[in-house]
Design a protein around this motif. Sequence first.
Motif, PDB file in Angstrom:
ATOM      1  N   LYS A  34     -12.601  18.730  -3.522  1.00  0.00           N
ATOM      2  CA  LYS A  34     -11.652  20.002  -4.430  1.00  0.00           C
ATOM      3  C   LYS A  34     -10.166  18.942  -4.002  1.00  0.00           C
ATOM      4  N   ASN A  35     -10.604  17.996  -3.375  1.00  0.00           N
ATOM      5  CA  ASN A  35      -9.008  16.812  -2.366  1.00  0.00           C
ATOM      6  C   ASN A  35      -9.364  15.346  -3.454  1.00  0.00           C
ATOM      7  N   ASP A  36      -8.296  14.888  -3.582  1.00  0.00           N
ATOM      8  CA  ASP A  36      -8.419  13.218  -3.674  1.00  0.00           C
ATOM      9  C   ASP A  36      -9.501  12.470  -1.886  1.00  0.00           C
ATOM     10  N   VAL A  37      -9.952  11.584  -2.531  1.00  0.00           N
ATOM     11  CA  VAL A  37     -10.874  11.113  -1.132  1.00  0.00           C
ATOM     12  C   VAL A  37     -10.615   9.769  -1.277  1.00  0.00           C
ATOM     13  N   LEU A  38     -10.210   9.036  -0.301  1.00  0.00           N
ATOM     14  CA  LEU A  38      -9.593   7.983   0.008  1.00  0.00           C
ATOM     15  C   LEU A  38     -10.734   7.371   0.988  1.00  0.00           C
ATOM     16  N   ILE A  39     -11.537   5.660   1.191  1.00  0.00           N
ATOM     17  CA  ILE A  39     -11.527   5.201   1.845  1.00  0.00           C
ATOM     18  C   ILE A  39     -11.147   4.243   2.251  1.00  0.00           C
ATOM     19  N   CYS A  40     -10.672   3.782   3.887  1.00  0.00           N
ATOM     20  CA  CYS A  40      -9.629   2.625   3.701  1.00  0.00           C
ATOM     21  C   CYS A  40     -10.104   1.998   4.392  1.00  0.00           C
ATOM     22  N   ALA A  41     -10.787   0.959   4.005  1.00  0.00           N
ATOM     23  CA  ALA A  41     -12.174   0.159   5.120  1.00  0.00           C
ATOM     24  C   ALA A  41     -11.437  -1.253   5.190  1.00  0.00           C
ATOM     25  N   PRO A  42     -12.316  -2.170   6.431  1.00  0.00           N
ATOM     26  CA  PRO A  42     -11.979  -3.801   6.479  1.00  0.00           C
ATOM     27  C   PRO A  42     -11.822  -4.517   5.296  1.00  0.00           C
ATOM     28  N   PHE A  43     -11.474  -5.688   5.619  1.00  0.00           N
ATOM     29  CA  PHE A  43     -11.073  -7.133   4.642  1.00  0.00           C
ATOM     30  C   PHE A  43     -12.851  -6.732   4.112  1.00  0.00           C
ATOM     31  N   VAL A  44     -13.409  -7.498   4.906  1.00  0.00           N
ATOM     32  CA  VAL A  44     -14.798  -7.800   4.434  1.00  0.00           C
ATOM     33  C   VAL A  44     -15.137  -6.935   4.067  1.00  0.00           C
ATOM     34  N   CYS A  45     -14.972  -5.676   4.270  1.00  0.00           N
ATOM     35  CA  CYS A  45     -16.063  -4.622   3.136  1.00  0.00           C
ATOM     36  C   CYS A  45     -15.906  -3.806   2.496  1.00  0.00           C
ATOM     37  N   LEU A  46     -14.243  -4.183   2.174  1.00  0.00           N
ATOM     38  CA  LEU A  46     -13.716  -3.943   0.765  1.00  0.00           C
ATOM     39  C   LEU A  46     -14.478  -4.442  -0.562  1.00  0.00           C
ATOM     40  N   PRO A  47     -15.265  -5.398  -0.318  1.00  0.00           N
ATOM     41  CA  PRO A  47     -15.703  -5.839  -2.424  1.00  0.00           C
ATOM     42  C   PRO A  47     -17.094  -5.110  -2.475  1.00  0.00           C
ATOM     43  N   ALA A  48     -17.826  -4.897  -0.487  1.00  0.00           N
ATOM     44  CA  ALA A  48     -18.813  -3.468  -0.820  1.00  0.00           C
ATOM     45  C   ALA A  48     -18.311  -2.548  -1.448  1.00  0.00           C
ATOM     46  N   ALA A  49     -17.588  -2.141  -0.679  1.00  0.00           N
ATOM     47  CA  ALA A  49     -17.280  -0.432  -0.674  1.00  0.00           C
ATOM     48  C   ALA A  49     -16.776   0.156  -2.225  1.00  0.00           C
ATOM     49  N   VAL A  50     -15.699  -1.326  -2.979  1.00  0.00           N
ATOM     50  CA  VAL A  50     -15.911  -1.221  -4.064  1.00  0.00           C
ATOM     51  C   VAL A  50     -16.715  -0.541  -4.886  1.00  0.00           C
ATOM     52  N   LYS A  51     -18.055  -1.657  -4.830  1.00  0.00           N
ATOM     53  CA  LYS A  51     -18.686  -1.827  -5.617  1.00  0.00           C
ATOM     54  C   LYS A  51     -19.238  -0.209  -5.556  1.00  0.00           C
ATOM     55  N   ALA A  52     -19.954   0.292  -3.850  1.00  0.00           N
ATOM     56  CA  ALA A  52     -20.901   1.398  -4.147  1.00  0.00           C
ATOM     57  C   ALA A  52     -19.887   2.745  -4.404  1.00  0.00           C
ATOM     58  N   ALA A  53     -18.380   2.874  -4.681  1.00  0.00           N
ATOM     59  CA  ALA A  53     -18.058   3.796  -5.200  1.00  0.00           C
ATOM     60  C   ALA A  53     -17.882   3.825  -6.825  1.00  0.00           C
ATOM     61  N   GLU A  54     -17.634   2.894  -6.866  1.00  0.00           N
ATOM     62  CA  GLU A  54     -17.823   2.071  -8.857  1.00  0.00           C
ATOM     63  C   GLU A  54     -18.332   3.961  -9.236  1.00  0.00           C
ATOM     64  N   GLY A  55     -17.169   4.170 -10.358  1.00  0.00           N
ATOM     65  CA  GLY A  55     -17.539   5.589 -10.924  1.00  0.00           C
ATOM     66  C   GLY A  55     -17.729   6.717  -9.842  1.00  0.00           C
ATOM     67  N   SER A  56     -17.330   7.373  -8.857  1.00  0.00           N
ATOM     68  CA  SER A  56     -17.085   8.064  -8.182  1.00  0.00           C
ATOM     69  C   SER A  56     -15.872   8.578  -8.417  1.00  0.00           C
ATOM     70  N   ASN A  57     -14.870   9.671  -7.508  1.00  0.00           N
ATOM     71  CA  ASN A  57     -13.949  10.258  -6.706  1.00  0.00           C
ATOM     72  C   ASN A  57     -13.365   9.650  -6.261  1.00  0.00           C
ATOM     73  N   ILE A  58     -14.541   8.230  -4.979  1.00  0.00           N
ATOM     74  CA  ILE A  58     -13.834   7.905  -3.514  1.00  0.00           C
ATOM     75  C   ILE A  58     -13.152   6.758  -4.029  1.00  0.00           C
ATOM     76  N   LYS A  59     -11.461   6.453  -3.924  1.00  0.00           N
ATOM     77  CA  LYS A  59     -11.152   5.745  -4.095  1.00  0.00           C
ATOM     78  C   LYS A  59     -10.870   4.769  -2.731  1.00  0.00           C
ATOM     79  N   ILE A  60     -10.563   3.308  -2.861  1.00  0.00           N
ATOM     80  CA  ILE A  60     -10.710   2.300  -1.667  1.00  0.00           C
ATOM     81  C   ILE A  60     -10.000   1.544  -1.386  1.00  0.00           C
ATOM     82  N   GLY A  61      -9.236   1.486   0.037  1.00  0.00           N
ATOM     83  CA  GLY A  61      -7.865   1.406   0.278  1.00  0.00           C
ATOM     84  C   GLY A  61      -7.891   0.417   1.562  1.00  0.00           C
ATOM     85  N   ALA A  62      -7.037  -1.011   1.531  1.00  0.00           N
ATOM     86  CA  ALA A  62      -6.703  -1.899   2.695  1.00  0.00           C
ATOM     87  C   ALA A  62      -6.368  -1.229   3.941  1.00  0.00           C
TER      88      ALA A  62
END
Length: 248
Positions: A34-62
């Motif tokens: 129901k809500n917007d979803v955001l995960i703010c991950a450590p810098f070095v985890c951002l590529p993995a986070a972006v890739k794993a979240a691709e096509g989902s409703n999870i947004k990624i932040g630093a």
Amino acid sequence: MRKILAAGNWKMNNTPSQTEAMITELRDKVAGAKNDVLICAPFVCLPAAVKAAEGSNIKIGAQNLHFEDKGAYTGEISAQMLKEIGAQYVIIGHSERREYFAETDDTVNAKVIQALKYGLIPVLCCGESLKQREDTVTFDFIRSQIKIAFRGLSKEDALKVVVAYEPIWAIGTGKVATSEQANEVCSDIRNCLAGIYDQETADGIRILYGGSVNKDCAAELFSMSDIDGGLVGGASLKCDDFSIICNA
Ligand code: PEP
């Protein structure tokens, strides 16, 4: 109409492989949340986070950025780097950065401007210490943080900012502010923004509460008139708990 945002701040937790596993698990649990979803991950985890979240409703932040474009700033990360890697949000001015890394209201303002320059959405943190609350200077202190953080921002840019009110005494302590305490400060932040801009602009800016938000208190907090979601530390590291918060 402001949509509720459930934002996880992982802080210095999870490796890239753990990030991949966790976002992969989370994406199914929050599909259709129901809500917007955001995960703010450590810098070095951002590529993995972006890739794993691709096509989902999870947004990624630093969780931070530098206020200059580039240059001799050893160990720092620029807005352009974050943008290119696929981050969409960035936490700015978290109390841990203000306390342990000497961030000031002025550097926070410079970082907000820099994030917006590169199309990143700032999640701008503010909040009082226990001593300030006891000294009854909470409202004055937070108004001053907000006024400096928004200095030089047009209405259009201000509308892109997400504010996170995080009383320092509630962060990581298990001591959640009551929904009334949290709402009265979020409401005062909105009044402060209405003073800087106008009521319509203030009404369009999302203001989150952060400080030991958990699966049991999220729904009540998010139902308050001026609370538009949560910045969640500890509970965002548990997929089941965080997915409940994403639906609260
Ligand atoms: C935070 O990381 O901003 C935070 C509020 O942490 P916690 O939810 O653990 O208090």
